[in-house]
Design a protein around this motif. Sequence first.
Motif, PDB file in Angstrom:
ATOM      1  N   LYS A   1       0.853  -1.441  -0.031  1.00 11.68           N
ATOM      2  CA  LYS A   1      -0.418   0.228  -0.126  1.00 11.68           C
ATOM      3  C   LYS A   1       0.696   1.266   0.138  1.00 11.68           C
ATOM      4  CE  LYS A   1      -3.975  -2.026   2.283  1.00 11.68           C
ATOM      5  NZ  LYS A   1      -5.111  -1.828   2.992  1.00 11.68           N
ATOM      6  N   GLN A   2       2.014   1.303   0.034  1.00 15.89           N
ATOM      7  CA  GLN A   2       3.035   2.580   0.554  1.00 15.89           C
ATOM      8  C   GLN A   2       3.742   2.487  -0.841  1.00 15.89           C
ATOM      9  OE1 GLN A   2       5.191   2.174   4.187  1.00 15.89           O
ATOM     10  NE2 GLN A   2       4.396   1.253   4.829  1.00 15.89           N
ATOM     11  N   GLN A   3       3.786   1.738  -1.858  1.00 12.84           N
ATOM     12  CA  GLN A   3       3.803   2.178  -3.248  1.00 12.84           C
ATOM     13  C   GLN A   3       3.183   2.712  -3.987  1.00 12.84           C
ATOM     14  OE1 GLN A   3       5.509  -2.496  -4.138  1.00 12.84           O
ATOM     15  NE2 GLN A   3       6.838  -2.863  -2.459  1.00 12.84           N
ATOM     16  N   ALA A   4       3.633   3.459  -4.701  1.00 14.96           N
ATOM     17  CA  ALA A   4       2.187   4.263  -5.314  1.00 14.96           C
ATOM     18  C   ALA A   4       2.074   3.667  -6.372  1.00 14.96           C
ATOM     19  CB  ALA A   4       2.991   5.927  -5.160  1.00 14.96           C
ATOM     20  N   PHE A   5       3.210   2.888  -7.561  1.00 12.78           N
ATOM     21  CA  PHE A   5       3.292   2.634  -8.263  1.00 12.78           C
ATOM     22  C   PHE A   5       2.267   1.374  -8.375  1.00 12.78           C
ATOM     23  CE2 PHE A   5       4.408   0.397 -12.110  1.00 12.78           C
ATOM     24  CZ  PHE A   5       4.304   1.134 -13.333  1.00 12.78           C
ATOM     25  N   SER A   6       2.658   0.189  -7.232  1.00 11.62           N
ATOM     26  CA  SER A   6       1.739  -0.868  -7.570  1.00 11.62           C
ATOM     27  C   SER A   6       0.362  -0.185  -7.112  1.00 11.62           C
ATOM     28  CB  SER A   6       2.200  -1.662  -6.374  1.00 11.62           C
ATOM     29  OG  SER A   6       3.434  -1.943  -6.661  1.00 11.62           O
ATOM     30  N   GLU A   7      -0.224   0.818  -6.179  1.00 15.14           N
ATOM     31  CA  GLU A   7      -1.137   1.428  -5.643  1.00 15.14           C
ATOM     32  C   GLU A   7      -2.183   1.486  -7.170  1.00 15.14           C
ATOM     33  OE1 GLU A   7      -3.951   1.560  -2.760  1.00 15.14           O
ATOM     34  OE2 GLU A   7      -2.363   0.309  -2.808  1.00 15.14           O
ATOM     35  N   LEU A   8      -1.030   2.349  -7.659  1.00 16.85           N
ATOM     36  CA  LEU A   8      -1.742   2.911  -9.613  1.00 16.85           C
ATOM     37  C   LEU A   8      -2.142   1.914  -9.821  1.00 16.85           C
ATOM     38  CD1 LEU A   8      -1.962   4.845 -11.415  1.00 16.85           C
ATOM     39  CD2 LEU A   8       0.424   4.702 -11.858  1.00 16.85           C
ATOM     40  N   LEU A   9      -1.545   0.515  -9.781  1.00 13.84           N
ATOM     41  CA  LEU A   9      -1.717  -0.436 -11.448  1.00 13.84           C
ATOM     42  C   LEU A   9      -2.812  -1.344 -10.248  1.00 13.84           C
ATOM     43  CD1 LEU A   9       1.584  -1.523 -12.350  1.00 13.84           C
ATOM     44  CD2 LEU A   9      -0.079  -0.218 -13.824  1.00 13.84           C
ATOM     45  N   GLY A  10      -2.860  -1.565  -9.151  1.00 11.62           N
ATOM     46  CA  GLY A  10      -4.054  -2.420  -8.185  1.00 11.62           C
ATOM     47  C   GLY A  10      -3.479  -3.247  -7.576  1.00 11.62           C
ATOM     48  N   THR A  11      -2.346  -3.512  -7.674  1.00  9.26           N
ATOM     49  CA  THR A  11      -1.530  -4.892  -7.788  1.00  9.26           C
ATOM     50  C   THR A  11      -2.073  -5.374  -6.468  1.00  9.26           C
ATOM     51  OG1 THR A  11       0.708  -3.929  -8.569  1.00  9.26           O
ATOM     52  CG2 THR A  11       0.371  -6.347  -7.503  1.00  9.26           C
TER      53      THR A  11
END
Length: 137
Positions: free
Chosen positions: A14-24
């Motif tokens: 949840k702290q990884q903005a890019f992962s959140e953007l992609l919905g991982t």
Amino acid sequence: MQPDLLHWGRQVLKQQAFSELLGTELDVFEAGQAQLSLVLAPKLLQQNGFVHGGVLAYLADNALTYAGGSVLGPVVLTSEFKINYLRPARDCDKLVAVATVVGNGKSQAVCRCDVFMETRGERKLCAAAQGTIRKAD
């Protein structure tokens, strides 16, 4: 490491903005292994309708790092990794990256990752990666 590794790993994701953007999503996180998934969306496709290679590489890299971090500790980085694209990823419900530790020492771990296209629970391999994960401190 935290006693509830999966819960802790999800908080990190949840702290990884890019992962959140992609919905991982982090589905599995145990000593020596990790599984990440990503629901397929039009924004992840390139001009010919295939999943962009950068998305597959991101997913493999992140899964490798989670697997390595499960045996090395929470502050790790990818030292290097290689990916083989085996078939175009398309027409699936989601992508699933399954990473395992092949071997590790005190400061680095060699990990491998298979990336699958998944539709209705059936998986087809679309990429394979291997990388070295190291402690960052």
